[in-house]
Design a protein around this motif. Structure first.
Motif, mmCIF file in Angstrom:
data_model
loop_
_atom_site.group_PDB
_atom_site.id
_atom_site.type_symbol
_atom_site.label_atom_id
_atom_site.label_comp_id
_atom_site.label_asym_id
_atom_site.label_seq_id
_atom_site.Cartn_x
_atom_site.Cartn_y
_atom_site.Cartn_z
ATOM 1 N N UNK A 126 0.837 -1.194 0.000
ATOM 2 C CA UNK A 126 0.000 0.000 0.000
ATOM 3 C C UNK A 126 0.873 1.244 0.000
ATOM 4 N N UNK A 128 1.608 3.266 2.372
ATOM 5 C CA UNK A 128 2.530 3.324 3.498
ATOM 6 C C UNK A 128 3.771 2.486 3.259
ATOM 7 N N UNK A 129 3.574 1.254 2.777
ATOM 8 C CA UNK A 129 4.693 0.360 2.503
ATOM 9 C C UNK A 129 5.626 0.949 1.450
ATOM 10 N N UNK A 131 6.063 4.094 0.994
ATOM 11 C CA UNK A 131 6.552 5.378 1.510
ATOM 12 C C UNK A 131 6.406 6.486 0.472
ATOM 13 N N UNK A 132 5.183 6.661 -0.019
ATOM 14 C CA UNK A 132 4.914 7.772 -0.926
ATOM 15 C C UNK A 132 4.535 8.988 -0.072
ATOM 16 N N UNK A 133 5.301 10.062 -0.166
ATOM 17 C CA UNK A 133 5.022 11.215 0.695
ATOM 18 C C UNK A 133 3.743 11.950 0.299
ATOM 19 N N UNK A 134 3.338 12.877 1.161
ATOM 20 C CA UNK A 134 2.183 13.720 0.859
ATOM 21 C C UNK A 134 1.132 13.696 1.944
ATOM 22 N N UNK A 221 5.435 10.679 -7.215
ATOM 23 C CA UNK A 221 6.365 11.366 -6.319
ATOM 24 C C UNK A 221 5.686 11.696 -4.998
ATOM 25 N N UNK A 222 4.473 12.219 -5.073
ATOM 26 C CA UNK A 222 3.768 12.550 -3.832
ATOM 27 C C UNK A 222 2.278 12.706 -4.097
ATOM 28 N N UNK B 281 1.497 16.863 6.089
ATOM 29 C CA UNK B 281 1.886 15.981 4.988
ATOM 30 C C UNK B 281 3.330 15.542 5.192
ATOM 31 N N UNK B 282 3.637 14.347 4.717
ATOM 32 C CA UNK B 282 5.030 13.927 4.694
ATOM 33 C C UNK B 282 5.647 14.433 3.388
ATOM 34 N N UNK B 287 11.437 12.366 4.278
ATOM 35 C CA UNK B 287 11.613 10.919 4.309
ATOM 36 C C UNK B 287 13.048 10.540 3.962
ATOM 37 N N UNK B 306 8.884 -0.947 5.512
ATOM 38 C CA UNK B 306 8.256 0.204 6.158
ATOM 39 C C UNK B 306 6.745 -0.036 6.171
ATOM 40 N N UNK B 307 6.106 0.173 7.309
ATOM 41 C CA UNK B 307 4.645 0.054 7.350
ATOM 42 C C UNK B 307 3.976 1.312 6.837
ATOM 43 N N UNK B 308 4.461 2.463 7.302
ATOM 44 C CA UNK B 308 3.872 3.714 6.856
ATOM 45 C C UNK B 308 4.752 4.880 7.309
#
Lengths: 371, 459
Positions: A126, A128-129, A131-134, A221-222, B281-282, B287, B306-308
């Motif tokens: 998903x 989270x896995x 690690x897509x920012x935003x 990217x995000x 927002x991240x 990151x 990574x989970x999140x």
């Protein structure tokens, strides 16, 4: 925890294509005491949620719809003594094999079957896995599996969700497009990292005909928007970034074997596939425990998973009858501790001599043609 | 609709809920107002969840005193509330000469304050105990009393305790305007509800300045500082099970790597001053920074899934210390600037606030009897499974797992939905139960959890 009353001879974990095919094969071989446990509320596995054709081809020689294939697999078990216990979750497998389960039928209990077949399948990576920012709104960021379950279970989707961007170009990505259309959601773009669409080229043509822009060699990217909802995704291709306006993002594929119950136990997990290591007889590193289907790796079709389940069922039947050893615990080469968890291991199990009879037909034919 | 109270607390973060809980011990009519649909929905949901004893805080500050007291009270009161806490200990690491010098000084300073349970470790000792640290660490300070706790259940336990013992909790109640009364204040919400209070406690965290301005106070400015985190899969705990952080710089404490009470490992926070206090927002850069920190400190963690990722916002002000300002001649008490130690300090802050009010402002007696409250311990799946197994004989719903990654049963989700402080959003349900918090992030259970939530919300 209590010891369960009446241990089954064979315990199958997972009532998806692989688990059901294994059960059917065991029944055919005359093994009488087979129990399938599945933690969900109805059997059939992930195909249950995919209301479009293309399931079971390799196993049943027909491209059933997902639910129809699930139904066919279940139909095979009619008039057999195989039992299915839904809502029962496997928590761990220890050497023995000893299985810790919890469920309405057993409570929190220990099962000690002679043979176990692990067929727990896969899930998608998903947001989270990956690690897509935003932004991180509560809704609107999906996986194919989640969208299909929401639609299948008639759960309300956010009313503003009209335009969806799908990440991935595998078979399942097109499955997501079909489900989204069914739910009245328009897919505006498909984003793939590779040179070409990873599914059939026809799928790509169809998507384009539906007015979906396919962005290849591109990455997300995000995610832009507010804490309440998604408003756009930022996509990069050849160092050029641009925003695609949308109300939701769906991450498809990026398969991860479902090993939550195996993670802390003695079973060796392959660092490459992230699934259990098995030998030619589908035996894992725990004696008496077999594994089959997509838990071994992401991803094969449901028909392939069922074929593999059938094979594991046949092997398990032989193990029950004492015709093959059910395996022995192997000494493992430890990986550098700081690199990967100890239970991830690259070493291969001892090879086992098997007669050709137990190679699946498609491999046997190819082998015979060669020689 | 108008209602009258002795005291109104604005803001149901960890600090506001702790204050409300302590106020519920007295014969007072108290309301707790929250702008968001749920308690703890802003700063309190995105922190490091460290339960710190406060030794690293400047000793001449109010923060130092209140965090120490908050920590002591937490140790004492958390077990009865069902709240888990683990003393995992904290290491402050030094790589360079400058850092070593700073730590030497810090060691002398803390020891001089009388903290004996605080140690200075040499390189060899560090690597023999924690072989998974990246290379080059020269020395470290070891504070074994530092702990971790549950950041979501803690304010939940406080608000549940407060409500059970008579406090009125109103969510989705943003204070839009205030009127000065002869004796107290009238607070108006957006949808024209009014509450009157003889004393207002402004504990509105990230929005403290806005609420202050409504009453005409402008003593500080908010300087919201965002912190991003990565949450690693539970496999990470086999590699790293201690709070580890670099030597602090004048800019802050730096990125730490810490186990969570739920068995994951978190990496963070970043420290970014942002203009928009709602911008949780991240970011790509954030990151990247976290991954670099992880690769330097514990390189083995880079192989763990990574989970999140998430981001929180510290409600910092232009002052470094807490802003607890009594204005009793105006029937107003400001509790603001609880920048990043609010989780550890909350009970200390609440006690301090009570000390200011009782008996000087309200000369009231404690209530004769209290109803005890506890929340489910969400820390270790194994404990919960045993309990669920025992309960499942009478009610099989406790044995039917809904969230498989975190082992949350249908029965537990049902109980959370029926709570006296029920979740108003799916995220509220997630924080009360941990359903969907695991590695699959709702791939398997999301639809069923949403269905249960929708079912409850139907009129």
């Amino acid at each position: 925890m209590k010891a369960a009353i009446g241990n089954p001879r064979v315990l199958i974990v997972g009532a998806g294509p692989a688990g059901l095919a294994a059960a059917a094969e065991l029944a055919r071989s005359g093994v009488s005491d087979v129990l399938i446990i599945d933690r969900d509320d109805s059997p059939g596995g992930l195909p249950r949620f995919c209301h479009h054709p293309g399931f079971g081809l390799e196993y049943a020689r027909w491209p059933y719809s997902g639910p129809a294939f699930a139904k066919k697999m279940l139909g095979q078990l009619q008039d057999t003594p195989v039992r299915i216990s839904m809502g029962t979750t496997l928590l761990s497998i220890e050497n023995g094999p000893v299985c810790e389960v919890i469920g309405p039928e057993f409570g929190h209990a220990q099962l000690e079957p002679q043979v176990v077949i692990v067929a727990t399948g896969i899930r998608e990576a998903n947001r989270g896995n990956r690690v897509v920012p935003g932004v991180r709104p509560a809704q609107g960021i999906l996986t194919t599996g989640l969208l299909q379950q929401l639609v299948h279970r008639n759960v309300s989707l956010p009313s503003y969700l009209r335009r969806l961007v799908v990440v991935g170009t595998e078979h399942v990505s097109f499955s997501a497009i079909l489900t989204a259309r069914h739910a009245g959601i328009r897919v505006v773009a498909l984003i793939g990292a590779d040179e070409r669409v990873q599914s059939y080229s026809a799928a790509g043509w169809l998507a384009r005909a539906l007015g979906i822009n396919i962005h290849l060699r591109s990455e997300i990217v995000s995610i832009a928007g507010t804490s309440e909802r998604v408003e756009a995704v930022r996509v990069r291709k050849d160092r050029v970034t641009r925003d695609i306006a949308c109300d939701g993002v769906l991450f498809s594929a990026g398969w991860i074997p479902e090993t939550v119950a195996l993670a802390n136990g003695p079973m060796l997990i392959d660092a490459m596939t992230k699934g259990p290591i098995v030998d030619q007889a589908m035996r894992t590193s725990i004696p008496g425990v077999f594994a089959a289907g997509n838990v071994l790796r992401g991803v094969e079709t449901s028909g392939f998973a069922a074929l593999e389940g059938k094979r594991a069922g046949a092997m398990a039947a032989m193990a029950v009858a004492g015709k093959i050893p059910s395996g022995q615990a192997r000494e493992t080469r430890k990986m550098a501790q700081s690199r990967v968890p100890q239970h991830w291991d690259h070493s291969l199990p001892e090879p086992l001599e098997l007669s050709d009879r137990w190679r699946p037909a498609r491999f046997r034919d190819a082998y015979e043609r060669q020689t | 609709m108008t209602s009258d109270f002795d005291i109104v607390v604005i803001g149901a973060g960890v600090v506001g809920t702790a204050i409300a809980r302590d106020l519920s011990r007295f014969k007072l009519k108290v309301a707790l107002l929250e702008a968001r649909p749920d308690f703890g929905d802003e700063s309190s949901k995105g922190n490091s969840a460290l339960m710190t004893s406060g030794i690293e805080i400047a000793p001449d500050s109010l923060e130092y005193r209140l965090v120490q007291r908050g920590y002591a009270r937490y140790l004492e009161e958390a077990p009865a509330l069902g709240l888990p806490m683990r003393k995992v200990g904290a290491l402050t690491l030094a790589w360079s000469d400058e850092q070593c010098a700073i730590l030497e000084e810090e060691f002398e300073r803390v020891r001089a304050l009388g903290h004996q349970d605080f140690y200075r470790l040499e390189s060899a000792e560090i690597y023999s105990r924690w072989p998974n640290f990246g290379p080059g660490i020269r020395m470290a300070l070891w504070a074994p009393e530092e702990g971790i706790a549950d950041p979501f259940s803690t304010p939940y336990a406080y608000v549940l305790d407060a409500v059970t013992n008579g406090v009125e909790f109103r969510h989705s109640w943003p204070v839009q305007s205030v009127d000065r009364l002869q004796n107290g204040w009238a607070l108006h919400s957006a949808d024209r509800n009014v509450v009157r209070a003889r004393l207002v406690i402004n504990a509105s965290g990230l929005r403290a300045d806005i609420v202050e301005a409504l009453a005409g106070y402008n003593d500080f400015e908010m300087r919201p500082r965002r912190g991003q985190y990565l949450v690693l899969d539970k496999a990470a705990r086999a590699i790293h099970d201690v709070i580890a952080m670099p030597t602090p710089t004048p800019k802050g404490r730096g990125i730490l790597i810490s186990p969570t009470i739920f068995g994951n490992v978190i990496v963070g926070p970043t420290a970014e001053d942002v203009d928009d206090r709602d911008d949780r927002a991240t970011t790509v850069d954030g990151i990247k920074l976290l991954k670099e920190a992880m690769a330097t400190m514990v390189p083995g963690l880079t192989a763990i899934p990574v989970n999140t990722a998430y981001a929180g916002m510290r409600p910092a002000t232009n002052y470094s210390d807490y802003r607890i300002i009594p204005r009793f001649d105006h029937d107003w008490l400001t509790v603001a600037g609880i920048r990043s130690t609010g989780f550890s300090g909350a009970l200390g802050i609440a006690e301090h606030v009570i000390g200011l009010i009782v008996p000087h402002v309200f000369d009231v007696r404690p209530k004769g009897s209290l109803s005890p409250v506890s929340v489910p311990d969400l820390s270790e799946p194994s404990n919960r499974l045993l309990k669920n197994g025992e309960r499942s004989g009478a009610d099989p719903a406790y044995a039917e797992m809904l969230c498989h990654c975190e082992c949350i049963s249908v029965g537990e989700v049902r109980d959370a939905l029926a709570s006296p402080v029920p979740p108003q959003t799916i995220k509220g349900l997630k924080r009360r139960t941990r359903a969907m918090f695991g590695r699959c992030q709702g791939f398997y259970c999301g639809a069923r959890v949403q269905a249960m939530f929708d079912e409850r919300s139907k009129p």
